[in-house]
Design a protein around this motif. Structure first.
Motif, PDB file in Angstrom:
ATOM      1  N   LEU A   2       1.140  -0.896   0.283  1.00 49.27           N
ATOM      2  CA  LEU A   2      -0.104  -0.017   0.256  1.00 49.27           C
ATOM      3  C   LEU A   2       0.936   1.121  -0.077  1.00 49.27           C
ATOM      4  O   LEU A   2       1.905   1.622   0.856  1.00 49.27           O
ATOM      5  N   TYR A   3       0.639   1.921  -1.057  1.00 46.41           N
ATOM      6  CA  TYR A   3       1.350   3.289  -1.253  1.00 46.41           C
ATOM      7  C   TYR A   3       0.540   4.397  -0.493  1.00 46.41           C
ATOM      8  O   TYR A   3      -0.146   4.437  -0.732  1.00 46.41           O
ATOM      9  N   THR A   4       1.045   5.330   0.614  1.00 45.59           N
ATOM     10  CA  THR A   4       1.252   6.714   1.156  1.00 45.59           C
ATOM     11  C   THR A   4       1.260   7.798   0.354  1.00 45.59           C
ATOM     12  O   THR A   4       2.661   8.219  -0.174  1.00 45.59           O
ATOM     13  N   GLY A   5       0.624   8.512   0.236  1.00 40.45           N
ATOM     14  CA  GLY A   5       1.154   9.668   0.386  1.00 40.45           C
ATOM     15  C   GLY A   5       2.692  10.648   0.403  1.00 40.45           C
ATOM     16  O   GLY A   5       3.330  11.747   0.094  1.00 40.45           O
ATOM     17  N   ASP A   6       2.782  10.665   2.072  1.00 48.95           N
ATOM     18  CA  ASP A   6       4.346  10.746   2.532  1.00 48.95           C
ATOM     19  C   ASP A   6       4.936   9.095   2.226  1.00 48.95           C
ATOM     20  O   ASP A   6       4.645   8.330   2.617  1.00 48.95           O
ATOM     21  N   GLY A   7       6.564   9.940   1.793  1.00 50.61           N
ATOM     22  CA  GLY A   7       6.909   8.670   1.384  1.00 50.61           C
ATOM     23  C   GLY A   7       7.210   7.498   0.742  1.00 50.61           C
ATOM     24  O   GLY A   7       7.821   7.183   0.895  1.00 50.61           O
ATOM     25  N   VAL A   8       5.566   8.309  -0.568  1.00 51.96           N
ATOM     26  CA  VAL A   8       6.002   7.327  -2.182  1.00 51.96           C
ATOM     27  C   VAL A   8       7.281   7.751  -1.920  1.00 51.96           C
ATOM     28  O   VAL A   8       7.676   5.449  -2.706  1.00 51.96           O
ATOM     29  N   VAL A   9       8.166   8.498  -2.812  1.00 54.05           N
ATOM     30  CA  VAL A   9       9.752   7.794  -3.134  1.00 54.05           C
ATOM     31  C   VAL A   9       9.881   7.111  -1.839  1.00 54.05           C
ATOM     32  O   VAL A   9      10.649   5.736  -3.280  1.00 54.05           O
ATOM     33  N   ASN A  10      10.370   6.770  -1.043  1.00 53.16           N
ATOM     34  CA  ASN A  10      10.730   5.749  -0.520  1.00 53.16           C
ATOM     35  C   ASN A  10      10.263   4.669  -0.734  1.00 53.16           C
ATOM     36  O   ASN A  10      10.888   3.207  -0.694  1.00 53.16           O
ATOM     37  N   GLU A  11       9.309   4.520  -0.536  1.00 53.83           N
ATOM     38  CA  GLU A  11       8.054   3.416  -0.871  1.00 53.83           C
ATOM     39  C   GLU A  11       7.892   2.325  -2.089  1.00 53.83           C
ATOM     40  O   GLU A  11       8.662   1.149  -2.221  1.00 53.83           O
ATOM     41  N   LEU A  12       8.129   3.262  -2.915  1.00 49.53           N
ATOM     42  CA  LEU A  12       8.763   3.425  -4.572  1.00 49.53           C
ATOM     43  C   LEU A  12      10.224   2.413  -4.630  1.00 49.53           C
ATOM     44  O   LEU A  12      10.163   1.404  -5.169  1.00 49.53           O
ATOM     45  N   GLU A  13      11.108   3.270  -3.931  1.00 49.72           N
ATOM     46  CA  GLU A  13      12.685   2.098  -4.152  1.00 49.72           C
ATOM     47  C   GLU A  13      12.541   1.104  -3.222  1.00 49.72           C
ATOM     48  O   GLU A  13      13.127   0.592  -3.631  1.00 49.72           O
ATOM     49  N   ARG A  14      11.852   1.230  -2.279  1.00 47.51           N
ATOM     50  CA  ARG A  14      12.143  -0.712  -1.463  1.00 47.51           C
ATOM     51  C   ARG A  14      11.403  -1.405  -2.057  1.00 47.51           C
ATOM     52  O   ARG A  14      12.255  -2.525  -2.482  1.00 47.51           O
ATOM     53  N   ALA A  15      10.342  -0.714  -2.771  1.00 46.29           N
ATOM     54  CA  ALA A  15       9.365  -1.671  -3.913  1.00 46.29           C
ATOM     55  C   ALA A  15      10.683  -2.563  -4.912  1.00 46.29           C
ATOM     56  O   ALA A  15      10.443  -3.547  -4.968  1.00 46.29           O
TER      57      ALA A  15
END
Length: 101
Positions: A2-15
């Motif tokens: 689940l991607y959130t507006g806060d820290g979406v770049v970090n979440e996508l990098e981790r994915a």
């Protein structure tokens, strides 16, 4: 995921890192298996296969075992092209979705 507006770049990098770690294989025969999906879209990341593998190595943590294994494969290549150690992993057409109930 689940991607959130806060820290979406970090979440996508981790994915991205999780996908690469789960889909790249280094065999005991000193071959690097790359998924067909990544090879098809290679020119989004690199000009040729050797530069793609360099980019992949840079994406992994320096202390990671996958990065160390990939670098070790290239050390044994000598004057041969890097493409001689890369194998294509066929695309898997089965998808599985996990949905919360």
């Amino acid at each position: 995921m689940l991607y959130t507006g806060d820290g979406v770049v970090n979440e996508l990098e981790r994915a991205k890192l999780e996908y690469l770690q789960a889909s790249i294989v280094v065999t005991s025969a000193k071959k690097i298996g790359l998924p067909e999906l990544l090879l098809r879209n290679m020119h989004d990341f690199a000009q040729d296969l050797e530069r793609l593998v360099e980019w992949l190595c840079q994406e992994f943590p320096t202390s990671g075992s996958l990065r160390k294994s990939m670098v070790e494969c290239f050390r044994g290549v000598n004057n041969a092209k890097g493409s001689s150690i890369v194998e294509k992993i066929p695309y898997e057409f089965e998808f599985q979705y996990l949905l919360p109930m």
